[in-house]
Design a protein around this motif. Structure first.
Motif, PDB file in Angstrom:
ATOM      1  N   ARG A  25     -56.184 -20.439   0.897  1.00 23.62           N
ATOM      2  CA  ARG A  25     -57.355 -19.796   1.263  1.00 23.62           C
ATOM      3  C   ARG A  25     -58.615 -20.195   0.556  1.00 23.62           C
ATOM      4  N   LEU A  26     -58.918 -21.482   0.330  1.00 27.93           N
ATOM      5  CA  LEU A  26     -60.005 -21.939  -0.441  1.00 27.93           C
ATOM      6  C   LEU A  26     -61.161 -21.411   0.220  1.00 27.93           C
ATOM      7  N   SER A  27     -61.554 -21.304   1.485  1.00 35.86           N
ATOM      8  CA  SER A  27     -62.580 -20.940   2.252  1.00 35.86           C
ATOM      9  C   SER A  27     -63.033 -19.541   2.118  1.00 35.86           C
ATOM     10  N   GLU A  28     -62.049 -18.652   1.859  1.00 35.59           N
ATOM     11  CA  GLU A  28     -62.305 -17.165   1.783  1.00 35.59           C
ATOM     12  C   GLU A  28     -62.715 -16.707   0.566  1.00 35.59           C
ATOM     13  N   SER A  29     -63.105 -15.558   0.733  1.00 35.68           N
ATOM     14  CA  SER A  29     -63.505 -14.747  -0.610  1.00 35.68           C
ATOM     15  C   SER A  29     -62.123 -14.016  -1.086  1.00 35.68           C
ATOM     16  N   LEU A  30     -61.643 -14.763  -1.957  1.00 39.96           N
ATOM     17  CA  LEU A  30     -60.255 -14.070  -2.380  1.00 39.96           C
ATOM     18  C   LEU A  30     -60.327 -13.158  -3.528  1.00 39.96           C
ATOM     19  N   SER A  31     -59.945 -12.052  -3.609  1.00 35.62           N
ATOM     20  CA  SER A  31     -60.022 -11.132  -4.828  1.00 35.62           C
ATOM     21  C   SER A  31     -58.894 -11.085  -5.827  1.00 35.62           C
ATOM     22  N   ILE A  32     -59.084 -10.596  -7.024  1.00 33.46           N
ATOM     23  CA  ILE A  32     -57.973 -10.620  -7.770  1.00 33.46           C
ATOM     24  C   ILE A  32     -56.655  -9.754  -7.224  1.00 33.46           C
ATOM     25  N   ASP A  33     -57.239  -8.662  -6.558  1.00 27.98           N
ATOM     26  CA  ASP A  33     -56.201  -7.774  -5.840  1.00 27.98           C
ATOM     27  C   ASP A  33     -55.434  -8.769  -4.914  1.00 27.98           C
ATOM     28  N   ASP A  34     -56.126  -9.479  -4.171  1.00 26.81           N
ATOM     29  CA  ASP A  34     -55.237 -10.236  -3.175  1.00 26.81           C
ATOM     30  C   ASP A  34     -54.334 -11.309  -3.941  1.00 26.81           C
ATOM     31  N   MET A  35     -54.635 -12.144  -4.873  1.00 30.51           N
ATOM     32  CA  MET A  35     -53.870 -12.652  -5.691  1.00 30.51           C
ATOM     33  C   MET A  35     -52.703 -12.018  -6.238  1.00 30.51           C
ATOM     34  N   ALA A  36     -53.092 -10.811  -6.915  1.00 31.44           N
ATOM     35  CA  ALA A  36     -51.938 -10.083  -7.611  1.00 31.44           C
ATOM     36  C   ALA A  36     -50.996  -9.389  -6.469  1.00 31.44           C
ATOM     37  N   ARG A  37     -51.467  -9.204  -5.187  1.00 31.37           N
ATOM     38  CA  ARG A  37     -50.669  -8.952  -4.109  1.00 31.37           C
ATOM     39  C   ARG A  37     -49.485  -9.967  -4.120  1.00 31.37           C
ATOM     40  N   VAL A  38     -49.992 -11.067  -3.756  1.00 38.62           N
ATOM     41  CA  VAL A  38     -49.029 -12.197  -3.574  1.00 38.62           C
ATOM     42  C   VAL A  38     -47.935 -12.444  -4.660  1.00 38.62           C
ATOM     43  N   ALA A  39     -48.473 -12.168  -5.801  1.00 39.11           N
ATOM     44  CA  ALA A  39     -47.713 -12.161  -6.982  1.00 39.11           C
ATOM     45  C   ALA A  39     -46.749 -11.004  -7.221  1.00 39.11           C
ATOM     46  N   MET A  40     -46.947 -10.112  -6.376  1.00 42.47           N
ATOM     47  CA  MET A  40     -46.289  -8.679  -6.569  1.00 42.47           C
ATOM     48  C   MET A  40     -46.377  -7.924  -8.094  1.00 42.47           C
ATOM     49  N   TYR A  41     -47.526  -7.941  -8.499  1.00 41.55           N
ATOM     50  CA  TYR A  41     -47.886  -7.502  -9.893  1.00 41.55           C
ATOM     51  C   TYR A  41     -49.048  -6.695  -9.577  1.00 41.55           C
ATOM     52  N   SER A  42     -49.244  -5.661 -10.697  1.00 42.29           N
ATOM     53  CA  SER A  42     -50.639  -5.248 -10.687  1.00 42.29           C
ATOM     54  C   SER A  42     -51.608  -5.996 -11.122  1.00 42.29           C
ATOM     55  N   LYS A  43     -52.747  -5.819 -10.681  1.00 40.10           N
ATOM     56  CA  LYS A  43     -53.910  -6.787 -10.962  1.00 40.10           C
ATOM     57  C   LYS A  43     -54.023  -7.181 -12.548  1.00 40.10           C
ATOM     58  N   PHE A  44     -54.052  -5.962 -13.109  1.00 34.04           N
ATOM     59  CA  PHE A  44     -54.074  -5.937 -14.835  1.00 34.04           C
ATOM     60  C   PHE A  44     -53.006  -7.121 -15.328  1.00 34.04           C
ATOM     61  N   HIS A  45     -51.869  -6.632 -14.945  1.00 31.63           N
ATOM     62  CA  HIS A  45     -50.597  -7.493 -15.387  1.00 31.63           C
ATOM     63  C   HIS A  45     -50.703  -8.718 -14.813  1.00 31.63           C
ATOM     64  N   PHE A  46     -50.949  -9.121 -13.709  1.00 34.25           N
ATOM     65  CA  PHE A  46     -50.963 -10.409 -13.116  1.00 34.25           C
ATOM     66  C   PHE A  46     -52.246 -11.315 -13.713  1.00 34.25           C
ATOM     67  N   SER A  47     -53.261 -10.570 -14.014  1.00 37.49           N
ATOM     68  CA  SER A  47     -54.297 -11.286 -14.885  1.00 37.49           C
ATOM     69  C   SER A  47     -54.017 -11.689 -16.143  1.00 37.49           C
ATOM     70  N   ARG A  48     -53.342 -11.005 -16.982  1.00 36.36           N
ATOM     71  CA  ARG A  48     -52.908 -11.222 -18.162  1.00 36.36           C
ATOM     72  C   ARG A  48     -51.773 -12.305 -18.349  1.00 36.36           C
ATOM     73  N   GLU A  49     -50.820 -12.089 -17.364  1.00 34.76           N
ATOM     74  CA  GLU A  49     -49.879 -13.331 -17.223  1.00 34.76           C
ATOM     75  C   GLU A  49     -50.111 -14.615 -16.774  1.00 34.76           C
ATOM     76  N   PHE A  50     -50.963 -14.576 -15.875  1.00 38.77           N
ATOM     77  CA  PHE A  50     -51.824 -15.794 -15.307  1.00 38.77           C
ATOM     78  C   PHE A  50     -52.586 -16.452 -16.280  1.00 38.77           C
ATOM     79  N   HIS A  51     -53.241 -15.825 -17.339  1.00 33.48           N
ATOM     80  CA  HIS A  51     -53.980 -16.505 -18.304  1.00 33.48           C
ATOM     81  C   HIS A  51     -53.062 -16.991 -19.246  1.00 33.48           C
ATOM     82  N   ARG A  52     -52.071 -16.247 -19.550  1.00 29.98           N
ATOM     83  CA  ARG A  52     -50.983 -16.907 -20.548  1.00 29.98           C
ATOM     84  C   ARG A  52     -50.499 -17.912 -20.249  1.00 29.98           C
TER      85      ARG A  52
END
Length: 260
Positions: A25-52
């Protein structure tokens, strides 16, 4: 594998799913919520683990993937720069061109004209010199990584101009001198010499590595590091700076024999 190992593997798989979604979905406006939903985590937990796991934020990773895809499209299609900017999610071609140039080191049109390669990678202007980073590069057993690029960058993404860099013909000792005072990441990638100039972009590096952050203090002497190359993974941030024509340079300097 124990429960802790399974948990780590599960988190990595979740992050990898989110990266695959970004690529789709490179052409779309993808939000952190969208990414976290695919990962099946809350956006805060997802962001922290993604960065780690990746060393950078999800938004920064997505931005890097967009530039990586733009590099590929510039070299493999006849699409205009404007068309490519829209395809990778930019509404403004000016913003895209500026972002591309700062990441890759060349404007989109120049990158296309030179076929994705630069004669050399120039280091950024140095500030107060702190010392040197030295050590040895190791590679997986029974593998030949080819020519190895090492550079010091301000973040975990190899983009823009490194503050110091070197090209090695094989694993072994290295030294990066006159490193500016500051915090840097030592990043490296390699491509086999015999295939180097057949590649369409530097995302196809077969081995990568990173060490950092490295703190370079004023009047520091030598900062020793143990640098290990490993096979590239989907979890590694893309290599954005233009690939150096290191094979030709090495031949000209007599570092490696010409392949006939």
């Amino acid at each position: 594998m124990g429960s802790e190992g399974c948990a780590v593997a599960g988190i990595e798989k979740a992050v990898e799913r989110s990266i695959e979604e970004m690529k789709r979905r490179l052409s779309e406006s993808l939000s952190i919520d969208d990414m976290a939903r695919v990962a099946m985590y809350s956006k805060f937990h997802f962001s922290r683990e993604f960065h780690r796991i990746t060393g950078i934020s999800p938004r920064r990773f997505l931005s890097a993937l967009r530039i990586q895809e733009a590099k590929r499209l510039l070299l493999t299609t006849s699409m205009t720069v404007t068309e490519i900017s829209c395809t990778v999610g930019y509404s403004s071609v000016g913003t895209f061109s500026s972002r591309f140039a700062s990441s890759v080191g060349l404007s989109p049109s120049v990158y296309r004209r030179v076929g994705g390669f630069v004669r050399r990678v120039d280091a950024a202007k140095k500030g107060e010199t702190g010392g040197a980073v030295c050590g040895s590069v190791g590679a997986p057993v029974a593998s030949y990584p080819g020519l190895i690029f090492l550079g010091l960058f301000p973040t975990r993404i190899p983009e823009g101009k490194p503050v110091s860099c070197a090209v090695l013909t094989c694993p072994g000792p290295f030294e990066l001198r006159d490193v500016p005072v500051g915090t840097w990441y030592l990043l490296g990638h390699s491509v086999p010499a015999v295939a180097h100039e057949a590649l369409t972009d530097s995302s196809q590096a077969v081995h990568v590595g990173s060490v950092g952050p490295l703190e370079i203090a004023p009047r520091a002497a030598r900062v020793p590091v143990d640098f290990r190359l490993r096979g590239a993974s989907p979890l590694d941030p893309p290599v954005l700076l233009a690939l150096q024509r290191v094979r030709s340079a090495a031949f000209e300097e007599g570092l490696v024999p010409a392949v006939r």
